[in-house]
Design an enzyme around this catalytic site. Structure first.
Site, PDB file in Angstrom:
ATOM      1  CG  LEU A  33       1.312   8.515  -5.589  1.00  0.00           C
ATOM      2  CD1 LEU A  33       0.698   8.529  -3.962  1.00  0.00           C
ATOM      3  CD2 LEU A  33       2.880   8.643  -5.647  1.00  0.00           C
ATOM      4  CD  GLN A  40      -9.042  -2.547 -11.546  1.00  0.00           C
ATOM      5  OE1 GLN A  40      -8.290  -3.549 -11.663  1.00  0.00           O
ATOM      6  NE2 GLN A  40      -8.867  -1.890 -10.413  1.00  0.00           N
ATOM      7  N   GLY A  75      -9.881   3.318  -7.539  1.00  0.00           N
ATOM      8  CA  GLY A  75      -8.759   4.587  -7.883  1.00  0.00           C
ATOM      9  C   GLY A  75      -9.024   4.668  -9.416  1.00  0.00           C
ATOM     10  CG  LEU A 112      -1.665  -1.090   1.303  1.00  0.00           C
ATOM     11  CD1 LEU A 112      -2.799  -1.044   2.713  1.00  0.00           C
ATOM     12  CD2 LEU A 112      -2.489  -1.463   0.147  1.00  0.00           C
ATOM     13  CG  HIS A 113       0.843   3.269  -3.260  1.00  0.00           C
ATOM     14  ND1 HIS A 113      -0.296   4.412  -3.739  1.00  0.00           N
ATOM     15  CD2 HIS A 113       0.982   2.464  -4.366  1.00  0.00           C
ATOM     16  CE1 HIS A 113      -0.715   3.715  -4.696  1.00  0.00           C
ATOM     17  NE2 HIS A 113      -0.138   2.602  -5.207  1.00  0.00           N
ATOM     18  N   GLY A 119      -1.845   6.610  -2.430  1.00  0.00           N
ATOM     19  CA  GLY A 119      -2.737   6.215  -3.378  1.00  0.00           C
ATOM     20  C   GLY A 119      -4.065   5.447  -2.522  1.00  0.00           C
ATOM     21  CG  HIS A 120      -3.255   1.192  -2.395  1.00  0.00           C
ATOM     22  ND1 HIS A 120      -1.679   1.102  -2.491  1.00  0.00           N
ATOM     23  CD2 HIS A 120      -3.758   0.432  -2.969  1.00  0.00           C
ATOM     24  CE1 HIS A 120      -1.800   0.052  -3.456  1.00  0.00           C
ATOM     25  NE2 HIS A 120      -2.948  -0.156  -3.994  1.00  0.00           N
TER      26      HIS A 120
HETATM   27  O1  PAF Z   1      -6.695  -2.588  -8.808  1.00  0.00           O
HETATM   28  C1  PAF Z   1      -6.152  -3.677  -8.223  1.00  0.00           C
HETATM   29  O2  PAF Z   1      -5.367  -3.728  -7.299  1.00  0.00           O
HETATM   30  C2  PAF Z   1      -6.861  -5.027  -8.576  1.00  0.00           C
HETATM   31  O3  PAF Z   1      -6.893  -5.277  -9.972  1.00  0.00           O
HETATM   32  C3  PAF Z   1      -8.006  -5.449  -7.856  1.00  0.00           C
HETATM   33  C4  PAF Z   1      -9.060  -4.413  -8.005  1.00  0.00           C
HETATM   34  C5  PAF Z   1      -7.645  -5.495  -6.256  1.00  0.00           C
HETATM   35  C6  PAF Z   1      -8.514  -7.030  -8.094  1.00  0.00           C
HETATM   36  O4  PAF Z   1      -7.265  -7.700  -7.864  1.00  0.00           O
END
Ligand code: PAF
Length: 282
Positions: free
Chosen positions: A185, A154, A148, A29-30, A32-33
């Site tokens: 990030l 996605q 994000g 995790l950075h 951005g997360h």
């Molecule tokens: O964006 C991500 O980190 C991945 O694609 C996710 C949504 C966690 C699915 O594995």
């Protein structure tokens, strides 16, 4: 904060806690997360984050084995943000048998851009996200999930999946977190040397210059895109795509749409062995 490893433990932990605000991640995790978690927290009664490196969304030549796994650090960061529950399943929990039932997203949306260069990527993403949604929301009657916007396509694919399967889940898109200099990030930034980190700013710069000229219509869009690609490649990148698309379909805009429709410039390029993606709405 509770850390749980099985779907059964997760559902027990969620019992009576209300509506989850969920942030799925692959860990490492950075900031951005962390911004996603901060945005998610007030949107529900209980904040759930998942950490799972999903084999199904990696191609055989990609970085599944070397993807950083930093569970302890990740949990410390999540706890500091007031996350309530971390769901960190082992592979044998999410995929106890080979996952032979898969989600097949609309090729018009999922076989272009990222899907063109990473065939099967969105099938892998949708399949694991459907499974994570089932783990988190099946016993709570729905909730909200934050994705994000750096992974622009996605988020869109997941939004359509949720619509088409009538899942009682609200999908919220979070703005891209950037380092000084503009680099978006990403967990994969940790693969970059300090010289490459400096160079990496050029990707957001290329997107920015594309957005500045695209609407003027002085040159055909394909010409502008090709020029921007060449300029980035001249700086040592290998560009997969650098293109302007309609925000809601990711198709190419016609002349009228180019003048006034909501657009997004999207790019994916490799610097050394590291593949980065970024985008800019305009
Ligand atoms: O964006 C991500 O980190 C991945 O694609 C996710 C949504 C966690 C699915 O594995």
């Amino acid at each position: 904060m509770q850390v749980v490893h099985s779907i059964a433990q997760l559902r027990t932990a969620l019992d009576g806690r209300g509506r989850p605000a969920f942030v799925p991640t692959m860990g490492n995790l950075h900031a951005g997360h962390i911004a996603l978690v901060r945005q998610a927290k007030p949107l529900g009664d209980v904040q759930v984050s998942s950490i799972f490196v999903n084999r199904l969304q990696f191609l055989p030549n990609e970085d599944f084995d070397s993807y950083p796994r930093t569970l302890q650090d990740d949990c410390a960061k999540l706890e500091a943000e007031g996350c309530d529950i971390v769901f960190a399943p082992k592979e044998s929990e999410l995929y106890p048998q080979p996952q032979t039932f898969k989600i097949q997203p609309d090729p018009a949306l999922a076989d272009i851009l990222e899907g063109q260069f990473r065939p099967g990527f969105f099938t892998g993403v949708c399949t694991v996200v459907m499974k994570l949604f089932s783990a988190v929301f099946a016993s709570t009657g729905g909730g909200v999930a934050v994705f994000g916007k750096k992974d622009y396509q996605q988020r869109l694919v997941i939004e359509r999946m949720v619509q088409q399967f009538a899942l009682p889940i609200e999908i919220v898109g979070a703005e891209i977190a950037r380092a000084e200099g503009g680099l978006a990030l990403s967990s994969r930034n940790s693969y970059l040397s300090s010289a490459e980190l400096e160079q990496a700013q050029a990707l957001s710069g290329a997107l920015q210059s594309l957005t500045q000229v695209a609407r003027q219509g002085e040159q055909p869009l394909e010409v502008l895109e090709a020029q921007t690609r060449q300029a980035l490649n001249a700086l040592g990148w290998q560009t997969d795509y650098l293109t302007v698309r309609l925000r809601d379909s990711l198709q190419s805009p016609n002349a009228e749409e180019l003048a006034s429709a909501p657009l997004v410039a999207l790019g994916a390029a490799r610097l050394g062995n590291t593949r980065l993606i970024d985008n800019l709405e305009f």
